[in-house]
Scaffold this active site. Structure first.
Site, short mmCIF file in Angstrom:
data_model
loop_
_atom_site.label_atom_id
_atom_site.label_comp_id
_atom_site.label_asym_id
_atom_site.label_seq_id
_atom_site.Cartn_x
_atom_site.Cartn_y
_atom_site.Cartn_z
N GLY A 8 0.84 -1.19 0.00
CA GLY A 8 0.00 0.00 0.00
C GLY A 8 0.88 1.24 0.00
CB ALA A 9 4.40 1.56 -1.11
CG ASP A 34 -0.68 0.92 -3.50
OD1 ASP A 34 -1.78 0.37 -3.73
OD2 ASP A 34 -0.55 1.85 -2.68
NE ARG A 82 -11.13 7.47 10.69
CZ ARG A 82 -11.38 8.11 11.83
NH1 ARG A 82 -12.56 8.01 12.39
NH2 ARG A 82 -10.45 8.84 12.40
CB ILE A 118 -0.98 0.66 9.29
CG1 ILE A 118 0.40 0.69 9.98
CG2 ILE A 118 -1.59 2.05 9.26
CD1 ILE A 118 1.44 1.52 9.26
CG ASN A 120 -7.74 2.27 10.88
OD1 ASN A 120 -7.42 1.66 11.90
ND2 ASN A 120 -7.39 3.52 10.65
CG ASP A 151 -4.46 4.75 19.44
OD1 ASP A 151 -4.98 5.61 18.69
OD2 ASP A 151 -4.67 3.53 19.34
NE ARG A 154 -4.29 11.14 16.66
CZ ARG A 154 -4.95 10.41 15.79
NH1 ARG A 154 -5.54 9.27 16.17
NH2 ARG A 154 -5.06 10.80 14.52
CG HIS A 179 -5.73 1.81 16.20
ND1 HIS A 179 -5.08 2.90 16.75
CD2 HIS A 179 -5.64 1.97 14.85
CE1 HIS A 179 -4.62 3.66 15.78
NE2 HIS A 179 -4.95 3.14 14.62
CG MET A 230 -1.34 5.63 10.41
SD MET A 230 -1.66 4.95 12.05
CE MET A 230 -0.17 3.99 12.32
#
Length: 330
Positions: A8-9, A34, A82, A118, A120, A151, A154, A179, A230
């Site tokens: 997914g580079a 990718d 997202r 990573i 989601n 997380d 942050r 997560h 991220m």
């Protein structure tokens, strides 16, 4: 010789993550994969004057096999991002399918690689990968990680006003659970060095850590999500894994792992009632050396947060396992 792979580079996380990995002296070979644009990303990054050689692969010409063969560590940011109003759970069907297919490739071409997920929603995609590896007979829970480092990053950043530290990361703040949203539980009571968050500000900082991704989506006016932070978090965790593999001792970072398969995990699994959970894990040449139980001395406020987190996690985990056992119709 250490070979790192990013699956997914070419995406919003994948490009800056690949850039950061290219800067690491711990990596000799960097393979980027990718569905589009990877040769261009690889060509661009390859001009940076650091050690790693870089190659880019597409699905054509058996690209996934070429990218993964000989890999020591595989980082997977692949998936759709997202969008405004979208929860991590909304991403599930698309990203679970992507992770499932990539995990099949790992199980076939580099089954002993450290796999860092990573994509989601991590609460579900890590169980997806675990089931794929289990079905292929190559599941090693010590080498499968859900990256929850954002997380922690942050928590370190948002708590700086209370810690008094010039460098936010100088304070270790365990963040446990999962997560996404309320499954994220920062344990300020276990921080080192210790500090105090005023009671009047506690709810606000916890909420900001839990829903920090929404803050970024809103600030980007729907034009993106938390890609840069991220990428940094993914790199930070990957570098810790690589340092541990090279023999550095005492490296600990929370990660979403399959508890029954790692030392110390059974006790935590019995306590929380779920098999996948993010806790501080000690890293070594074999991956997870030990899961550290930091739950024994948490306070009442944190225990209430944990109860809510576990309820959400149970459904997330079951959804991931079920996705592999009974795939939805295409």
């Amino acid at each position: 010789m250490v070979k790192a792979v990013v699956l997914g580079a070419a995406g919003g996380i994948g490009q800056p993550l690949s850039l950061l990995l290219k800067t690491s002296p711990l990596i000799d070979e960097l393979a980027l994969y990718d569905v589009v644009n990877t040769p261009g990303v690889a060509a661009d990054i390859s001009h940076i004057s650091t050690t790693a050689t870089v190659t880019g692969f597409l699905p054509a010409d058996d690209g996934l096999r070429h990218a993964l063969t000989g890999a020591d560590i595989v980082v997977i940011p692949a998936g759709v991002p997202r969008k405004p109003g979208m929860t991590r759970d909304d991403l599930f069907k698309v990203n679970a399918g992507i992770v499932r297919d990539l995990a099949k490739g790992i199980s076939e071409y580099c089954p002993k690689a450290y796999t860092l997920i990573i994509s989601n929603p991590v609460n579900s995609t890590v169980p997806v990968a675990a089931e794929v590896f289990r079905n292929a007979g190559v599941l090693d829970p010590k080498r499968l990680f859900g990256v929850t480092t954002l997380d922690i990053v942050r928590a370190e950043t948002f708590a700086q006003e209370f810690t008094g530290q010039k460098v936010p990361s100088a304070t270790t703040i365990p963040v446990v659970g999962g997560h996404s949203g309320e499954t994220i539980v920062p344990l300020f009571s276990q921080a080192q060095p210790s500090f105090n968050v005023p009671e009047a500000k506690l709810d606000a900082i916890v909420n900001r850590i839990q829903f920090g991704g929404d803050e970024v989506v809103k600030a980007k006016n729907g034009g993106g999500s938390a890609t840069l932070s991220m990428a940094y978090a993914g790199f930070r965790f990957a570098e810790k894994v690589l340092k541990a593999v090279s023999g550095e001792k005492g490296l600990v970072e929370p990660s979403f792992v399959y508890l029954p398969g790692v030392e110390g995990g059974e006790e935590i699994a019995k306590e929380v009632g779920v098999d996948f959970f993010s806790v501080p894990v000690e890293l070594g040449p074999s991956g997870v050396v030990k899961a550290n139980n930091v739950l024994a001395n948490i306070n009442d406020y944190e225990r209430k947060l944990l109860e809510v987190a576990i309820k959400g996690l149970k459904g997330n985990i079951e959804k991931g396992v079920e996705f592999v056992k009974n795939p939805p119709p295409k």
